[in-house]
Scaffold this active site. Structure first.
Site, PDB file in Angstrom:
ATOM      1  N   CYS A 186       0.804  -1.229   0.000  1.00 15.86           N
ATOM      2  CA  CYS A 186       0.000   0.000   0.000  1.00 15.86           C
ATOM      3  C   CYS A 186       0.836   1.279   0.000  1.00 15.86           C
ATOM      4  O   CYS A 186       0.289   2.373  -0.008  1.00 15.86           O
ATOM      5  CB  CYS A 186      -0.950   0.000   1.194  1.00 15.86           C
ATOM      6  SG  CYS A 186      -2.142  -1.355   1.121  1.00 15.86           S
ATOM      7  N   HIS A 229      -1.836   8.199   6.281  1.00 18.95           N
ATOM      8  CA  HIS A 229      -2.216   6.917   5.684  1.00 18.95           C
ATOM      9  C   HIS A 229      -3.638   6.584   6.121  1.00 18.95           C
ATOM     10  O   HIS A 229      -4.473   6.267   5.282  1.00 18.95           O
ATOM     11  CB  HIS A 229      -1.225   5.838   6.112  1.00 18.95           C
ATOM     12  CG  HIS A 229      -1.352   4.569   5.345  1.00 18.95           C
ATOM     13  ND1 HIS A 229      -1.313   4.513   3.971  1.00 18.95           N
ATOM     14  CD2 HIS A 229      -1.514   3.277   5.775  1.00 18.95           C
ATOM     15  CE1 HIS A 229      -1.443   3.255   3.576  1.00 18.95           C
ATOM     16  NE2 HIS A 229      -1.570   2.488   4.643  1.00 18.95           N
ATOM     17  N   GLU A 271       0.047   4.929  13.871  1.00 19.42           N
ATOM     18  CA  GLU A 271       0.362   6.123  13.084  1.00 19.42           C
ATOM     19  C   GLU A 271       0.182   7.386  13.920  1.00 19.42           C
ATOM     20  O   GLU A 271       1.028   8.291  13.901  1.00 19.42           O
ATOM     21  CB  GLU A 271      -0.530   6.184  11.844  1.00 19.42           C
ATOM     22  CG  GLU A 271      -0.218   7.373  10.946  1.00 19.42           C
ATOM     23  CD  GLU A 271      -1.029   7.368   9.657  1.00 19.42           C
ATOM     24  OE1 GLU A 271      -0.732   8.214   8.779  1.00 19.42           O
ATOM     25  OE2 GLU A 271      -1.963   6.548   9.514  1.00 19.42           O
ATOM     26  N   LYS A 304      -9.185   8.757   2.968  1.00 20.63           N
ATOM     27  CA  LYS A 304      -9.755   7.423   2.764  1.00 20.63           C
ATOM     28  C   LYS A 304     -11.166   7.302   3.329  1.00 20.63           C
ATOM     29  O   LYS A 304     -11.889   6.369   2.979  1.00 20.63           O
ATOM     30  CB  LYS A 304      -8.844   6.360   3.375  1.00 20.63           C
ATOM     31  CG  LYS A 304      -7.511   6.176   2.638  1.00 20.63           C
ATOM     32  CD  LYS A 304      -6.682   5.059   3.248  1.00 20.63           C
ATOM     33  CE  LYS A 304      -5.379   4.820   2.500  1.00 20.63           C
ATOM     34  NZ  LYS A 304      -4.368   5.868   2.757  1.00 20.63           N
ATOM     35  N   HIS A 362      -9.879   2.680   0.575  1.00 19.80           N
ATOM     36  CA  HIS A 362      -8.442   2.397   0.518  1.00 19.80           C
ATOM     37  C   HIS A 362      -8.095   1.807  -0.848  1.00 19.80           C
ATOM     38  O   HIS A 362      -8.457   0.671  -1.156  1.00 19.80           O
ATOM     39  CB  HIS A 362      -8.078   1.434   1.634  1.00 19.80           C
ATOM     40  CG  HIS A 362      -6.603   1.232   1.816  1.00 19.80           C
ATOM     41  ND1 HIS A 362      -5.644   1.898   1.076  1.00 19.80           N
ATOM     42  CD2 HIS A 362      -5.899   0.410   2.664  1.00 19.80           C
ATOM     43  CE1 HIS A 362      -4.445   1.519   1.448  1.00 19.80           C
ATOM     44  NE2 HIS A 362      -4.573   0.616   2.407  1.00 19.80           N
ATOM     45  N   PHE A 404       1.991  -3.554   3.722  1.00 20.77           N
ATOM     46  CA  PHE A 404       2.343  -4.883   4.222  1.00 20.77           C
ATOM     47  C   PHE A 404       3.810  -5.173   3.899  1.00 20.77           C
ATOM     48  O   PHE A 404       4.315  -4.790   2.842  1.00 20.77           O
ATOM     49  CB  PHE A 404       1.473  -5.945   3.549  1.00 20.77           C
ATOM     50  CG  PHE A 404       0.092  -6.093   4.121  1.00 20.77           C
ATOM     51  CD1 PHE A 404      -0.345  -5.313   5.172  1.00 20.77           C
ATOM     52  CD2 PHE A 404      -0.782  -7.039   3.598  1.00 20.77           C
ATOM     53  CE1 PHE A 404      -1.617  -5.457   5.704  1.00 20.77           C
ATOM     54  CE2 PHE A 404      -2.056  -7.209   4.119  1.00 20.77           C
ATOM     55  CZ  PHE A 404      -2.479  -6.407   5.168  1.00 20.77           C
TER      56      PHE A 404
END
Length: 405
Positions: free
Chosen positions: A159, A299, A310, A329, A334, A393
């Site tokens: 991502c 993010h 985060e 988002k 996403h 990931f």
């Protein structure tokens, strides 16, 4: 390091099929998540899909040989090049590069071919199964369509892919390998197999009774992300080259940092150490201090653990006083490998319009996330420099720093 000019923007998300309509959509704060009948009977049939996208009008007869990811890539690339005022018929194609971030290969073509294989319908398996589904197909199709004959590649860091692609493109320009690079991220993941995988992982929101409220970054009641498709392409040039052709940059890309957690194949490092390393590298590259950043495009996927990590890490990086934060988002869902590029475009538009889009569905900030998160309505601002961060990931972390033109 020398600044890189952002001279063109192309964008497709569930909020709109171009940069202008997406910007209006994210600023409205109206979520796009909905029940998706094309996902069939999977446990979480939610998605955010690009609306009103007439691929045949754009690609004509070639549409049949490409998968959805290539369709999105070409649409965004065409918009970005036109926005930059460039004419592919007259540029030196050997000096034009393409770098596209993609999270995973296309599932549509692969699953269709696997079904035919299982049914022993070998002759029905398409000879285009590999060319359509390979991760470099979007980059290749952009090069073919626009006559970009320089370095061309796919970048995949889950991502963070779209953001990493922009960093690689910047390096190509600074090394004088190219004069122009079309760079960004693409993802078309709205497929039952992808949904099932993330559902089994417990990563998706299960708010089926309230689809519009499912993507809730930083909210105390968040329970996962919503699968989304999208594409973001930016035209990048050295600032001196943009000036020489009298282009008007939207912004300057002045800092890039990346790191790897080296911790887990899916989970983020609980202390955010890799995120912090990427931030330190990006700020050093830009010659800036944390206090110089006026806004963070986070993010913010709406997964319970990652949003918390985060938030805590941003407070530490910014010495307890982070600037205004948003996660778009909540509106777009996403877009996985496209997210870093989609949000880079939105960060550029934040600088241009001096307006921070809101975080949709933020009704009650998680008390463990002590940030100034813009919510409900857009916030007018005086911002000179923005950071946009993306994580993936495998522990991939990428931070981009953008400066107002």
């Amino acid at each position: 390091m020398s600044d890189i000019a952002v001279t063109g923007l192309g964008l497709l998300t569930a909020a709109g099929a171009d940069a202008g309509s997406t910007w209006q959509g994210v600023c409205s704060g109206v979520p796009t998540a909905a029940l998706d009948p094309r996902l069939g009977d999977v446990p979480v049939p939610l998605s955010c899909r690009v609306p009103d996208f007439d691929v045949k009008a754009l690609l004509g007869r070639d549409v049949w040989r490409m998968d959805r990811s290539a369709h999105l890539a070409l649409a965004a690339a065409h918009e970005a090049v036109a926005d930059a005022g460039l004419d592919p018929a007259s540029w030196d194609g050997a000096r034009v590069g393409v770098v596209v971030g993609v999270g995973t290969e296309s599932k549509d073509t692969i699953v269709a071919s696997v079904r035919k294989y299982i049914d022993h319908a070998y002759a029905a398996v398409s000879p285009l199964t590999v060319p359509r589904s390979m991760v470099n197909a979007p980059a290749a199709e952009i090069g073919i369509a626009l006559g970009a004959y320089g370095p061309s590649m796919a970048v995949t860091t889950a991502c963070a892919s779209g953001a990493t692609a922009l960093g690689v493109a910047r390096d190509l320009l600074l090394a004088d390998r190219c004069d122009i690079v079309l760079a960004g991220g693409i993802e078309a993941p709205c497929h039952p197999v992808t949904s099932l995988s993330f559902s089994q992982m417990g990563a998706l929101s299960t708010r089926l009774h309230d689809p519009a409220g499912a993507s809730r970054p930083f909210d105390a009641d968040r329970d996962g992300f919503v699968l989304a498709e999208g594409a973001g392409i930016l035209v990048l040039e050295r600032a001196k080259d943009a000036r020489a052709r009298r282009a008007s940059p939207h912004a300057y890309f002045c800092g890039y940092g990346s790191s790897t957690d080296g911790y887990h194949y899916a989970a983020a490092h609980p202390e955010g150490t890799g995120i912090e390393r990427a931030y330190r590298a990006a700020l050093a590259d830009a010659g800036l201090e944390p206090a110089d950043i006026g806004h963070v495009n986070a993010h913010g996927t709406a997964t319970p653990m990652n949003d918390r990590i985060e938030g805590v890490t941003l407070r530490r990086i910014f010495h307890g006083r982070p600037p205004a934060v948003t996660s778009t988002k909540g509106v777009t869902g996403h877009t996985l490998g496209a997210a870093g590029a989609v949000e880079a475009v939105l960060a550029v538009l934040t600088l241009r319009h001096q307006m921070i889009p809101p975080t949709a569905n933020l009704d009650r900030l998680d008390p463990d996330i002590d940030l100034d998160v813009v919510a409900k309505v857009p916030r007018p601002c005086r911002v000179e420099t923005v950071a946009s961060n993306s994580f993936g990931f495998g522990g991939h972390n990428t931070v981009l720093v953008l400066r107002r033109a």
